[in-house]
Design an enzyme around this catalytic site. Structure first.
Site, PDB file in Angstrom:
ATOM      1  N   ARG A   1       0.827  -1.213   0.000  1.00 18.19           N
ATOM      2  CA  ARG A   1       0.000   0.000   0.000  1.00 18.19           C
ATOM      3  C   ARG A   1       0.855   1.255   0.000  1.00 18.19           C
ATOM      4  NH1 ARG A   1      -4.975  -2.405   2.490  1.00 18.19           N
ATOM      5  NH2 ARG A   1      -6.586  -0.846   2.679  1.00 18.19           N
TER       6      ARG A   1
ATOM      7  N   ARG B   1     -21.731  -1.169   3.593  1.00 21.53           N
ATOM      8  CA  ARG B   1     -21.103  -2.485   3.750  1.00 21.53           C
ATOM      9  C   ARG B   1     -21.428  -3.128   5.106  1.00 21.53           C
ATOM     10  NH1 ARG B   1     -14.860  -3.198   2.210  1.00 21.53           N
ATOM     11  NH2 ARG B   1     -14.402  -1.983   4.067  1.00 21.53           N
TER      12      ARG B   1
ATOM     13  N   ARG C   1     -18.026  -2.849   9.884  1.00 19.74           N
ATOM     14  CA  ARG C   1     -16.602  -2.851  10.239  1.00 19.74           C
ATOM     15  C   ARG C   1     -16.262  -1.602  11.042  1.00 19.74           C
ATOM     16  NH1 ARG C   1     -12.412  -4.111   5.416  1.00 19.74           N
ATOM     17  NH2 ARG C   1     -11.456  -2.220   6.229  1.00 19.74           N
TER      18      ARG C   1
ATOM     19  N   ARG D   1      -9.464   7.189   5.136  1.00 16.15           N
ATOM     20  CA  ARG D   1      -8.874   6.068   4.379  1.00 16.15           C
ATOM     21  C   ARG D   1      -8.755   6.435   2.894  1.00 16.15           C
ATOM     22  NH1 ARG D   1     -13.079   1.901   5.891  1.00 16.15           N
ATOM     23  NH2 ARG D   1     -12.030   0.438   4.508  1.00 16.15           N
TER      24      ARG D   1
HETATM   25  P1  AMP Z   1      -8.560  -3.248   4.389  1.00 17.93           P
HETATM   26  O1  AMP Z   1      -9.245  -4.398   5.040  1.00 17.93           O
HETATM   27  O2  AMP Z   1      -7.673  -3.641   3.255  1.00 17.93           O
HETATM   28  O3  AMP Z   1      -9.507  -2.135   4.018  1.00 17.93           O
HETATM   29  O4  AMP Z   1      -7.560  -2.633   5.494  1.00 17.93           O
HETATM   30  C1  AMP Z   1      -8.065  -2.105   6.714  1.00 17.93           C
HETATM   31  C2  AMP Z   1      -6.992  -1.301   7.403  1.00 17.93           C
HETATM   32  O5  AMP Z   1      -5.878  -2.138   7.721  1.00 17.93           O
HETATM   33  C3  AMP Z   1      -6.401  -0.133   6.613  1.00 17.93           C
HETATM   34  O6  AMP Z   1      -7.193   1.035   6.689  1.00 17.93           O
HETATM   35  C4  AMP Z   1      -5.055   0.028   7.309  1.00 17.93           C
HETATM   36  O7  AMP Z   1      -5.192   0.678   8.558  1.00 17.93           O
HETATM   37  C5  AMP Z   1      -4.660  -1.418   7.592  1.00 17.93           C
HETATM   38  N1  AMP Z   1      -3.884  -2.006   6.472  1.00 17.93           N
HETATM   39  C6  AMP Z   1      -4.272  -3.016   5.654  1.00 17.93           C
HETATM   40  N2  AMP Z   1      -3.314  -3.300   4.764  1.00 17.93           N
HETATM   41  C7  AMP Z   1      -2.286  -2.461   5.020  1.00 17.93           C
HETATM   42  C8  AMP Z   1      -1.016  -2.238   4.441  1.00 17.93           C
HETATM   43  N3  AMP Z   1      -0.596  -2.950   3.388  1.00 17.93           N
HETATM   44  N4  AMP Z   1      -0.239  -1.271   4.975  1.00 17.93           N
HETATM   45  C9  AMP Z   1      -0.622  -0.546   6.028  1.00 17.93           C
HETATM   46  N5  AMP Z   1      -1.819  -0.679   6.616  1.00 17.93           N
HETATM   47  C10 AMP Z   1      -2.649  -1.630   6.125  1.00 17.93           C
END
Ligand code: AMP
Length: 220
Positions: free
Chosen positions: A91, A130, A163, A174
């Protein structure tokens, strides 16, 4: 084992499309960084405790923390044939650099970075409606993918939840973080010659079919 990266903003459908790909492509599996992190929080591991504050604010967790989790995952999942999709990792550009090192270490090849390109108003609509099943992880949307019985998971009968980071304030942050820290990866993978951009505002099945064709032409 070949690796594909799923790139895209929060709400772009990475998890949903990966689920569909797993149904139609033999040997296709996914690891989601968000799922790994939420499991670590639930299990109260050291990484989970460190990650929780960042996640509740909609910020990214430190690069090294998530890179280590992906490294550990690959240590036990990189053997054999098949395609592993990385959903939500990398990311940031430093994470992309770390991923190169990790992939080399485990002897696996990056074959594509797939960008799910979705307009911001669609992202907001998807994220705000969601719902997820806290038990089996199935995903729903209040208006586009409603459960058969209101508020209840079709698959396991558990009450659906929102969530923790799907509230309006955290969603806005985000999306901002995505633009600032993750969107530069689009140019990064374009320059590496592996970027595939697909229009992500469509049905998951349609998107998955397009991706399958692209993966096949590159892989086989
Ligand atoms: P997601 O489920 O992919 O929407 O991720 C939820 C949250 O997890 C994000 O808003 C970040 O806080 C953290 N997160 C997930 N993947 C990463 C990553 N590759 N690098 C840093 N934070 C992450």
């Amino acid at each position: 084992m070949d690796v594909v990266i799923l790139l895209g903003a929060p709400g772009s459908g990475k998890g949903t499309v990966a689920g569909r790909l797993a149904e139609i492509v033999k040997g296709f599996s996914t690891v989601s960084s968000g799922v790994l992190l939420r499991a670590a929080i639930k299990g109260k591991t050291a990484a989970g405790v460190e990650a929780e504050g960042y996640m509740s604010r909609g910020e990214l967790v430190p690069d090294a923390l998530i890179a280590e989790m992906i490294d550990d995952y690959l240590a036990s999942h990189s053997a054999g044939e098949g395609i592993l999709a990385l959903d939500g990792f990398p990311r940031t550009v430093p994470q992309a650099e770390m991923l190169d090192v990790i992939l080399k270490k485990h002897g696996v090849k990056l074959c594509r970075a797939i960008l799910l390109d979705v307009a911001e108003k669609v992202l907001l609509f998807r994220l705000s409606g969601r719902r997820i099943c806290p038990k089996c992880g199935a995903g729903y949307h209040l208006s586009t993918i409603p459960p058969k019985k209101e508020g209840i998971c079709d698959l396991c009968g558990t009450a659906l939840t929102v969530r923790a980071d799907d509230n309006p304030e955290t969603i806005a942050n985000r999306l901002k973080v995505y633009q600032a820290q993750t969107a530069p990866l689009i140019d990064w993978y374009q320059s590496a010659g592996v970027l595939l951009t697909v229009h992500g505002g469509r049905e998951a099945a349609e998107i998955a079919d397009e991706i399958v064709v692209a993966i096949r032409t590159r892989l086989f």
